[in-house]
Structures are given as C-alpha cells and as structure tokens.
Design a protein around this motif. Sequence first.
Motif, PDB file in Angstrom:
ATOM      1  N   ASP A   1      32.951  37.019 -19.886  1.00 15.69           N
ATOM      2  CA  ASP A   1      34.128  37.473 -19.154  1.00 15.69           C
ATOM      3  C   ASP A   1      33.771  38.626 -18.219  1.00 15.69           C
ATOM      4  OD1 ASP A   1      35.778  35.601 -20.382  1.00 15.69           O
ATOM      5  OD2 ASP A   1      36.199  36.912 -22.078  1.00 15.69           O
ATOM      6  N   ALA A   2      33.017  39.589 -18.733  1.00 15.99           N
ATOM      7  CA  ALA A   2      32.617  40.730 -17.898  1.00 15.99           C
ATOM      8  C   ALA A   2      31.650  40.288 -16.805  1.00 15.99           C
ATOM      9  CB  ALA A   2      31.985  41.806 -18.771  1.00 15.99           C
TER      10      ALA A   2
ATOM     11  N   GLY B   1      34.435  37.890  -9.261  1.00 14.10           N
ATOM     12  CA  GLY B   1      35.827  37.466  -9.115  1.00 14.10           C
ATOM     13  C   GLY B   1      36.199  36.201  -9.833  1.00 14.10           C
ATOM     14  N   LEU B   2      35.513  35.892 -10.939  1.00 11.75           N
ATOM     15  CA  LEU B   2      35.805  34.682 -11.699  1.00 11.75           C
ATOM     16  C   LEU B   2      36.286  35.023 -13.098  1.00 11.75           C
ATOM     17  CD1 LEU B   2      32.727  32.432 -10.759  1.00 11.75           C
ATOM     18  CD2 LEU B   2      35.004  32.411  -9.731  1.00 11.75           C
ATOM     19  N   GLN B   3      36.936  34.040 -13.719  1.00 13.94           N
ATOM     20  CA  GLN B   3      37.386  34.196 -15.100  1.00 13.94           C
ATOM     21  C   GLN B   3      37.333  32.851 -15.816  1.00 13.94           C
ATOM     22  OE1 GLN B   3      41.607  35.107 -15.487  1.00 13.94           O
ATOM     23  NE2 GLN B   3      42.060  34.106 -13.535  1.00 13.94           N
TER      24      GLN B   3
ATOM     25  N   ALA C   1      38.966  31.470  -9.879  1.00 12.31           N
ATOM     26  CA  ALA C   1      39.028  32.809  -9.304  1.00 12.31           C
ATOM     27  C   ALA C   1      40.119  33.626  -9.991  1.00 12.31           C
ATOM     28  CB  ALA C   1      39.301  32.722  -7.807  1.00 12.31           C
ATOM     29  N   VAL C   2      39.858  34.905 -10.155  1.00 16.05           N
ATOM     30  CA  VAL C   2      40.881  35.795 -10.708  1.00 16.05           C
ATOM     31  C   VAL C   2      42.013  35.931  -9.696  1.00 16.05           C
ATOM     32  CG1 VAL C   2      39.184  37.079 -12.062  1.00 16.05           C
ATOM     33  CG2 VAL C   2      39.793  37.869  -9.763  1.00 16.05           C
ATOM     34  N   ASP C   3      43.161  36.330 -10.181  1.00 14.57           N
ATOM     35  CA  ASP C   3      44.266  36.607  -9.275  1.00 14.57           C
ATOM     36  C   ASP C   3      43.935  37.838  -8.435  1.00 14.57           C
ATOM     37  OD1 ASP C   3      45.700  34.490 -10.356  1.00 14.57           O
ATOM     38  OD2 ASP C   3      46.650  35.749 -11.887  1.00 14.57           O
TER      39      ASP C   3
ATOM     40  N   GLN D   1      34.458  41.842  -4.919  1.00 14.04           N
ATOM     41  CA  GLN D   1      34.212  40.621  -5.680  1.00 14.04           C
ATOM     42  C   GLN D   1      33.990  39.430  -4.743  1.00 14.04           C
ATOM     43  OE1 GLN D   1      37.841  40.849  -8.030  1.00 14.04           O
ATOM     44  NE2 GLN D   1      36.651  41.087  -9.927  1.00 14.04           N
ATOM     45  N   GLN D   2      34.809  39.326  -3.725  1.00 10.05           N
ATOM     46  CA  GLN D   2      34.680  38.215  -2.780  1.00 10.05           C
ATOM     47  C   GLN D   2      33.358  38.284  -2.020  1.00 10.05           C
ATOM     48  OE1 GLN D   2      38.275  37.010  -0.536  1.00 10.05           O
ATOM     49  NE2 GLN D   2      39.311  38.720  -1.546  1.00 10.05           N
TER      50      GLN D   2
END
Length: 589
Positions: A459-460, A466-468, A568-570, A576-577
């Motif tokens: 997760d980290a 920028g991913l989850q 992608a995370v919200d 991140q991008q």
Amino acid sequence: MKKALLGAAMVALSHCALADTQYTLTIDDGTHHLGDVQVQFDKIGQSYIDAKLPAWRTGRYDILNLANGVRYFEALDSEGDTLKWQKVDKSTWRIFLDKPTAVTLNYQVYANQLGLRSRHIDDSHAFIDASGFFMFSEATRNEPVSVQFDVPKQWHSVSGMDNGDNDHHFIANNYDVLVDSPIESGINSHYEFTVDGRDYELVIWGQGNYDAEKMVTDLTTLVKTGDVIWDDYPYQRYVFMVHATSGARGATEHLNSTIIQRHRDKFAKREDYLGFIATAAHEFIHTWNVKAYRPEGLVPYDYLAPNYSRLLWLAEGSTSYLEDHLLLRSELMSKEEFFKDLGKRIDRHLKTPGREVQSAAHTSFDKWINAGGDHGRNFSTNIYSEGSLISMVLDLKLLSDSDGAVSYRDVHRELYKRHRLPEGFNETDVLAILKDISGQDYTQWWQNHVDSPLQVDFDALLATVGLQRTYSEDAKQSPSLDVQGKLDNGLVELTHVRRDGAAWQANLTAGDSIVAINGKRVSSDLATLVEQFAVGEQVEITYFRRDNLRTTTLTLGGEYNEAATIKAVDNPTAAQQALFKVWMGVDLI
C-alpha cells in the motif's frame, strides 16, 4: 539407419571446407520421432576425444539428461574404420585414438520432448535445440560449426543462424552459438519484416485461431521498444518461432531468436492474445538480459552440470517486470490491463507462504533443485514472480529517492554497457552500479530485500506513484479451507494445503481425499460447497488417507473471492502523477 547415415555423410563431406565441426541431421522416420545424427570432427592429435551431449539446455535451469535419447552410437576414423569407445559418464562418450585422425560419430536420437523445447520430430516438423541433438568436444567447442539437414522436400528450415549454401544449411562461429540458435524445420508459415534496418522473421508451426498478420503488426511495434531501456540492439537479425499445439506451453529465449509454445486455441480472445504478446516481450527482453549480459555463474555455460547463481531472480524476474514497460509504452497493453496483471502478481505473492521462508537469492541458487507443488508453494519462492516484485520495489525506490531522475532501467542499461559477454557480473557489480547511478549505498537494502525473504508494504509502495490496492463492490470475504484440489468421482484430492491455513491447522495434507463435509458427500468443487457456511464456522471433514477413512474438525478461514485490483487513488498529487509518468511512460489519469 546405415543407409541414411551414408547419405548424410556424403552431404556433410560437401561442406567440410566451411567449418571445423560438421553436423548432419537426417530425418526419414518422423512418425516415430527419430533422427540420425552425424558429427565430423577435424583431425584430432590426442589419445582420445570426449564427445559430450549437454545435460540441460539454456533457458531452463533443470538437469534434463538429454543423452537418454541416444542409441546406435558408433565412431569411425578418417578411413571409415571403427574406433573403440566407452561411456565415462551419463553424457560423455570417450573415443580412443591410436593415431591422429579425423573422427566421425554416427548415432540416432529419439526426439519427443516438445514441451521441454529441447528436441521434437514428427511427420510435420522438427524443432532442433542443439543441446538435445548435437554432441561437442571441449577441444573443438570454440571452432566454427556447420549444420546440414536432410529432411522431406516440402519442409522449410529457419534459424537465427546464418544460412550456408542451401536452405537447410546453417553455420555458426562456435558450438555456443549453435546451442543457442534453435532451428525450426517443417511445414510452417513464414513471414519476414524489417524494422530500423534489422531483419525479423516469424515462423509458425501448427494450425490455430491466431491472426498471423496481427502478430506481425504487433511484433513490428514491439521490436521498436528496445531503446526504452538500452542504447543499441545486440543483433541484426531475429526470429520469432511459434508452436500452436494441443498441449505444450511455455517459451525460451535464445541468442538470436525465441521459441513460444501456446495451445492452438489460445490466441483469439484478448486475454489469450495478451498472454502471447507479453511472452514475446519477455523473450525479446532476454535478448539483452541473459543473452547479452548474464550472471557470472552462467559464464561460460557448463552444459553437463548445474550453473549456480544467486542472481537468477534478476535474469528472469527482472525480465518479467520489464515486459510491462515495453507493452504499456508501445500501447500493446492498456493501462487497465497492466493494473489487473499487477494486482494478480501481488495477490499471488501474498498467498504464497514460501515468501516468508526463502529469499530471492536463495531460490535463485536452488533453482536447480527447488520443487514445485505443495511443498514448493509453502516453503519456496519463484525466481520469476519474486524477482519481478523485487525489481518493482527497487525501481520505485530509485525513482522516489532521485525525484524521477534514476530508474531500474538505468541499472540494466549499465549492465549492458559494462558487462557484455564474455564477461559475467556478480552482486558486487550490481551494487556498484546502484551506487554509481544513485550516489547511495544499497548494501543494506539488498540484504533486506534480496538476501532475506521479501517483506513489502505494498500500500505504501504503490502510493508513491498514486496507486492503491482495492476490491470491487462485488468482492466479499468467503469461507475457505485454504486448499486446492481436484474433484474426481465424488472425492476431492488435495493438491495443495496452504501452510498455517485452515486445513493445515486441522492436520490435512496434500494427497488426502475429502469425501464429505458435515456428513454431506462432496459433489461439486470445494469453493461452491463451503459457500453455505460462514467464515470462522467449524465443520467436520471426512476424508481418506492411505485408503483409511478419517474425520477432523476444521475452522473455516476466509479470503476474498477475487484478487485485489490496482487503480489510481482519488485526486492523485502532481508529484504522484509525475513519478508515475516517469515510471511507466504513460499518464496516470
């Protein structure tokens, strides 16, 4: 056989001026998977010569004992008289010489190992990996070789080697080039294309639901991507060989070509075709990683013994990791397909108990003896999947630490520059490259992630780009026995019992056959059968072990009914991008 060998000898003699060692393969009984081989060594001045057939083939780190297919062996001197010989080990024939003479060997090979991609002959084709057919001598290993085929007239022969003076004649600088340049001969489809001045061929044996024109189009796109990682190409000509078969699956990289085997009906659907083009990308990357540079334990190849290295995870796993970079940047794979594949890789890793036991370095060294199956999953790792994840972890650390200035691609670019064959590289060399390109010492990181079992907070890690990991709305925790098995005649034979899982705790083991749960006979797969229960519920398992009926009480475990997906995370940050774009070469959103 004698008649065939005499004819082969006449063919081979016409090419004696072209090479110091001449090989001839005559195929006139393909139905029974038989081929007749002749080997001609130039004048030998010592008291004996050892003729050896490799015990394994490149690209597969298993002892295959390829000499088991050899029969009718004989040795002749330059006058055609029989020479005395004896076997001195399972792969070596020692021929005794009373005087200096040229030596001719004749023998028959049984070639019916299509799935091993070592040797196969039938009435429609022959796949020739030299390690399964052609003996060599250490005394002449580095000298030029010539290979001539005497095959049915309608057959077509293709290899990454240079052609000699006819379509069934090939030449190479030495035995090592020959053994790493397979030949496909038979009734096949053949396509040629040129990209950036380099020549490519696609040869397909077998009928299937493939679209050859699409394959050529996509391979044309794929081979343009080498500069995503490296500064130049290590070849001028490259051959993609494809077998569309009923059973054999897999692929093997070679010096100037690759062989890819898939079920004949596994090309048309998008998921199946993606599997094909991903395999092609994997083997294409190997043209650099393994064939142009490789760990020093594999340099030079010892064809009769295991070649040990603690870096097979880098040779194979990094190749698996980098294939997605080429596919995504060339738009042969969509971002959504990449996310799905990455999610499956992580999920598979987390469900493999062996990840807690064996490090990537350990599993690399033990690749020659590591077994798969139940014990392998519980106590071992895999150089492909584990190496792929380690490569990703290292890549994202390099990118994060350098604000996107340094990546894992730079590591492979430097390996190609600094350690081209015939020199190999070791762990110290890789650490030196890491320090040179990043300015940091990665020794402790290496100890924690390569020399020790891999432990990652995914997760980290994914959040940095920028991913989850997440589950779909339809995902749910389902009860589970934590096993795999196969249903047959009302019994489920357990093939894998996950270490420390529900069945393991209830003292079930692989080989046990479940016949009933709570007294109800097993009549469907286990997952369907246990859906009526709840996670944490106790059930009674009735099973056979050594044909004796037993019972045990089991507390059901729980796991999601689908793998976590990557997305992608919200509202990803600009940082991140930006890091994702440098990482994979495409926009995150």
